[in-house]
Write a protein that holds these residues in place. Structure first.
Motif, PDB file in Angstrom:
ATOM      1  N   ILE A 177      10.323   1.973  -0.945  1.00  0.00           N
ATOM      2  CA  ILE A 177      10.214   2.046  -2.401  1.00  0.00           C
ATOM      3  C   ILE A 177      11.210   1.068  -3.003  1.00  0.00           C
ATOM      4  CG2 ILE A 177      10.448   3.547  -4.408  1.00  0.00           C
ATOM      5  CD1 ILE A 177       9.860   5.896  -2.516  1.00  0.00           C
ATOM      6  N   PHE A 178      10.713   0.117  -3.801  1.00  0.00           N
ATOM      7  CA  PHE A 178      11.564  -0.873  -4.451  1.00  0.00           C
ATOM      8  C   PHE A 178      11.790  -0.509  -5.910  1.00  0.00           C
ATOM      9  CE2 PHE A 178       9.769  -3.319  -0.980  1.00  0.00           C
ATOM     10  CZ  PHE A 178      10.862  -4.019  -0.525  1.00  0.00           C
ATOM     11  N   THR A 179      13.020  -0.738  -6.375  1.00  0.00           N
ATOM     12  CA  THR A 179      13.356  -0.521  -7.769  1.00  0.00           C
ATOM     13  C   THR A 179      14.365  -1.571  -8.223  1.00  0.00           C
ATOM     14  OG1 THR A 179      14.117   1.095  -9.392  1.00  0.00           O
ATOM     15  CG2 THR A 179      15.239   1.096  -7.264  1.00  0.00           C
ATOM     16  N   MET A 180      14.404  -1.787  -9.507  1.00  0.00           N
ATOM     17  CA  MET A 180      15.381  -2.700 -10.091  1.00  0.00           C
ATOM     18  C   MET A 180      16.466  -1.941 -10.846  1.00  0.00           C
ATOM     19  SD  MET A 180      14.427  -5.560  -9.134  1.00  0.00           S
ATOM     20  CE  MET A 180      13.721  -7.107  -9.506  1.00  0.00           C
ATOM     21  N   THR A 181      16.333  -0.607 -10.913  1.00  0.00           N
ATOM     22  CA  THR A 181      17.326   0.211 -11.608  1.00  0.00           C
ATOM     23  C   THR A 181      17.693   1.420 -10.760  1.00  0.00           C
ATOM     24  OG1 THR A 181      15.618   1.466 -12.729  1.00  0.00           O
ATOM     25  CG2 THR A 181      16.507  -0.409 -13.916  1.00  0.00           C
ATOM     26  N   VAL A 182      18.943   1.793 -10.811  1.00  0.00           N
ATOM     27  CA  VAL A 182      19.429   3.013 -10.169  1.00  0.00           C
ATOM     28  C   VAL A 182      20.266   3.738 -11.209  1.00  0.00           C
ATOM     29  CG1 VAL A 182      20.830   3.974  -8.307  1.00  0.00           C
ATOM     30  CG2 VAL A 182      19.471   1.925  -7.898  1.00  0.00           C
ATOM     31  N   ASP A 183      19.960   4.998 -11.428  1.00  0.00           N
ATOM     32  CA  ASP A 183      20.641   5.808 -12.441  1.00  0.00           C
ATOM     33  C   ASP A 183      20.568   5.166 -13.822  1.00  0.00           C
ATOM     34  OD1 ASP A 183      21.330   7.782 -10.611  1.00  0.00           O
ATOM     35  OD2 ASP A 183      23.183   6.732 -10.055  1.00  0.00           O
ATOM     36  N   THR A 227       2.298  -3.991   3.944  1.00  0.00           N
ATOM     37  CA  THR A 227       1.112  -3.679   3.163  1.00  0.00           C
ATOM     38  C   THR A 227       1.515  -2.942   1.890  1.00  0.00           C
ATOM     39  OG1 THR A 227      -0.092  -3.408   5.232  1.00  0.00           O
ATOM     40  CG2 THR A 227      -1.140  -2.554   3.262  1.00  0.00           C
ATOM     41  N   PRO A 228       1.152  -3.491   0.732  1.00  0.00           N
ATOM     42  CA  PRO A 228       1.489  -2.782  -0.510  1.00  0.00           C
ATOM     43  C   PRO A 228       0.597  -1.567  -0.697  1.00  0.00           C
ATOM     44  CG  PRO A 228       0.221  -4.749  -0.995  1.00  0.00           C
ATOM     45  CD  PRO A 228       0.484  -4.762   0.483  1.00  0.00           C
ATOM     46  N   GLY A 255      -1.274   6.695  -4.041  1.00  0.00           N
ATOM     47  CA  GLY A 255      -1.947   5.570  -3.425  1.00  0.00           C
ATOM     48  C   GLY A 255      -2.090   5.797  -1.938  1.00  0.00           C
ATOM     49  N   GLN A 256      -2.923   4.986  -1.308  1.00  0.00           N
ATOM     50  CA  GLN A 256      -3.094   5.118   0.133  1.00  0.00           C
ATOM     51  C   GLN A 256      -3.376   3.758   0.749  1.00  0.00           C
ATOM     52  OE1 GLN A 256      -6.205   7.940   0.761  1.00  0.00           O
ATOM     53  NE2 GLN A 256      -7.835   6.485   0.417  1.00  0.00           N
ATOM     54  N   VAL A 257      -3.119   3.697   2.061  1.00  0.00           N
ATOM     55  CA  VAL A 257      -3.281   2.460   2.805  1.00  0.00           C
ATOM     56  C   VAL A 257      -3.545   2.804   4.261  1.00  0.00           C
ATOM     57  CG1 VAL A 257      -0.829   2.171   3.321  1.00  0.00           C
ATOM     58  CG2 VAL A 257      -2.265   0.160   3.083  1.00  0.00           C
ATOM     59  N   GLU A 258      -4.181   1.885   4.985  1.00  0.00           N
ATOM     60  CA  GLU A 258      -4.399   2.067   6.418  1.00  0.00           C
ATOM     61  C   GLU A 258      -3.398   1.227   7.192  1.00  0.00           C
ATOM     62  OE1 GLU A 258      -8.389   1.236   7.658  1.00  0.00           O
ATOM     63  OE2 GLU A 258      -9.078   3.230   7.080  1.00  0.00           O
ATOM     64  N   VAL A 259      -2.882   1.819   8.281  1.00  0.00           N
ATOM     65  CA  VAL A 259      -1.897   1.162   9.133  1.00  0.00           C
ATOM     66  C   VAL A 259      -2.350   1.319  10.581  1.00  0.00           C
ATOM     67  CG1 VAL A 259       0.528   1.174   9.855  1.00  0.00           C
ATOM     68  CG2 VAL A 259      -0.063   1.727   7.508  1.00  0.00           C
ATOM     69  N   ALA A 260      -2.136   0.307  11.390  1.00  0.00           N
ATOM     70  CA  ALA A 260      -2.475   0.399  12.805  1.00  0.00           C
ATOM     71  C   ALA A 260      -1.582   1.434  13.487  1.00  0.00           C
ATOM     72  CB  ALA A 260      -2.313  -0.956  13.473  1.00  0.00           C
ATOM     73  N   LEU A 269      15.636   6.593  -9.410  1.00  0.00           N
ATOM     74  CA  LEU A 269      15.175   5.214  -9.192  1.00  0.00           C
ATOM     75  C   LEU A 269      14.158   4.777 -10.240  1.00  0.00           C
ATOM     76  CD1 LEU A 269      14.741   5.290  -5.321  1.00  0.00           C
ATOM     77  CD2 LEU A 269      16.770   4.762  -6.665  1.00  0.00           C
ATOM     78  N   LYS A 270      13.965   5.590 -11.253  1.00  0.00           N
ATOM     79  CA  LYS A 270      12.963   5.303 -12.278  1.00  0.00           C
ATOM     80  C   LYS A 270      13.335   4.063 -13.061  1.00  0.00           C
ATOM     81  CE  LYS A 270      10.443   7.583 -15.936  1.00  0.00           C
ATOM     82  NZ  LYS A 270      10.219   8.811 -16.642  1.00  0.00           N
ATOM     83  N   PRO A 271      12.458   3.134 -13.314  1.00  0.00           N
ATOM     84  CA  PRO A 271      11.064   3.037 -12.893  1.00  0.00           C
ATOM     85  C   PRO A 271      10.933   2.367 -11.519  1.00  0.00           C
ATOM     86  CG  PRO A 271      11.522   1.253 -14.405  1.00  0.00           C
ATOM     87  CD  PRO A 271      12.793   2.074 -14.278  1.00  0.00           C
ATOM     88  N   ILE A 272       9.973   2.822 -10.756  1.00  0.00           N
ATOM     89  CA  ILE A 272       9.687   2.241  -9.441  1.00  0.00           C
ATOM     90  C   ILE A 272       8.993   0.901  -9.651  1.00  0.00           C
ATOM     91  CG2 ILE A 272       8.355   2.552  -7.316  1.00  0.00           C
ATOM     92  CD1 ILE A 272      10.734   4.476  -7.573  1.00  0.00           C
ATOM     93  N   HIS A 273       9.451  -0.111  -8.934  1.00  0.00           N
ATOM     94  CA  HIS A 273       8.844  -1.435  -9.048  1.00  0.00           C
ATOM     95  C   HIS A 273       7.597  -1.548  -8.183  1.00  0.00           C
ATOM     96  CE1 HIS A 273       8.342  -5.743  -8.115  1.00  0.00           C
ATOM     97  NE2 HIS A 273       8.737  -5.907  -9.364  1.00  0.00           N
ATOM     98  N   SER A 274       7.710  -1.187  -6.898  1.00  0.00           N
ATOM     99  CA  SER A 274       6.570  -1.275  -5.988  1.00  0.00           C
ATOM    100  C   SER A 274       6.830  -0.419  -4.758  1.00  0.00           C
ATOM    101  CB  SER A 274       6.315  -2.728  -5.572  1.00  0.00           C
ATOM    102  OG  SER A 274       7.467  -3.278  -4.984  1.00  0.00           O
ATOM    103  N   VAL A 275       5.755  -0.144  -4.020  1.00  0.00           N
ATOM    104  CA  VAL A 275       5.833   0.663  -2.811  1.00  0.00           C
ATOM    105  C   VAL A 275       5.048  -0.059  -1.720  1.00  0.00           C
ATOM    106  CG1 VAL A 275       5.346   2.909  -1.777  1.00  0.00           C
ATOM    107  CG2 VAL A 275       5.949   2.772  -4.196  1.00  0.00           C
ATOM    108  N   PHE A 276       5.662  -0.183  -0.541  1.00  0.00           N
ATOM    109  CA  PHE A 276       5.048  -0.859   0.594  1.00  0.00           C
ATOM    110  C   PHE A 276       5.133   0.018   1.835  1.00  0.00           C
ATOM    111  CE2 PHE A 276       5.811  -4.444  -2.088  1.00  0.00           C
ATOM    112  CZ  PHE A 276       4.935  -5.435  -1.687  1.00  0.00           C
ATOM    113  N   VAL A 277       4.240  -0.212   2.780  1.00  0.00           N
ATOM    114  CA  VAL A 277       4.410   0.291   4.141  1.00  0.00           C
ATOM    115  C   VAL A 277       4.812  -0.926   4.958  1.00  0.00           C
ATOM    116  CG1 VAL A 277       3.290   1.262   6.166  1.00  0.00           C
ATOM    117  CG2 VAL A 277       2.773   2.175   3.924  1.00  0.00           C
ATOM    118  N   MET A 278       5.958  -0.819   5.638  1.00  0.00           N
ATOM    119  CA  MET A 278       6.498  -1.953   6.387  1.00  0.00           C
ATOM    120  C   MET A 278       6.878  -1.532   7.794  1.00  0.00           C
ATOM    121  SD  MET A 278       9.047  -3.773   3.743  1.00  0.00           S
ATOM    122  CE  MET A 278       8.433  -4.846   2.502  1.00  0.00           C
TER     123      MET A 278
END
Length: 173
Positions: free
Chosen positions: A123-129, A93-94, A107-112, A67-76
């Protein structure tokens, strides 16, 4: 006389531009199917309870894999579907990913705690393989979900270190 219609034409042009641009700006996300190798991702997830009703979720991505490069990572976390089948975000939450000295992203984040069972690390990406996903009839970002639930069981099974009583004295008086 020509200038009499100029404000009307400007307004129509502005409205048309807004309508046409918003149709191109809608996000299209497509879930990546299951893969035995998890797309070559190498990651570590840590879940720790904090004071109150929060969980501290730390995410380390050692290898971005296919999945390289990773675009962004969220907790959803999404709500249950309503009558129409639509869902709403309960948590979105990003995770601000920063590169460490050894090349890992972390990275880290707090979640209820109340949303922990339904939360995922997405994990979001714009490219695969190595191929762009921005062309063709299914153009848009791809995402891969890592359920937080499977890491909650590990966190619950690890009991906090107990305080040991002092060793018995071997001194004879």
């Amino acid at each position: 006389m020509r200038f009499r219609f100029l404000p009307l034409a400007t307004g129509v042009l502005a409205i048309t531009a807004v309508v046409l641009l918003t149709s191109r700006c809608l996000a299209h996300w497509y879930e990546l199917g299951a893969a035995k190798d998890e797309y070559g991702l190498k990651y570590d997830v840590g879940v720790e309870a904090t004071n109150g009703d929060k969980l501290n979720v730390s995410f380390t991505l050692a290898d971005q894999g296919r999945l390289k490069p990773i675009h962004s990572v969220f907790v959803m976390a999404l709500s249950n579907p309503d009558r129409s089948g639509s869902r709403t975000y309960l948590v979105k939450t990003p995770i601000g990913m920063k590169q460490t000295e050894d090349g890992k992203l972390t990275g880290q984040v707090e979640v209820a705690k109340e949303f922990a069972n339904r939360a995922v690390i997405r994990i979001f990406t714009m490219t695969v393989d190595g191929r762009s996903q921005n062309t063709g009839p299914t153009a848009g970002a791809r995402y891969y979900d890592i359920p937080l639930k499977k890491f909650l069981n590990k966190a619950a099974s690890q009991s906090p270190a107990s305080i040991a009583s002092p060793p018995a004295s071997n001194i004879v008086k």
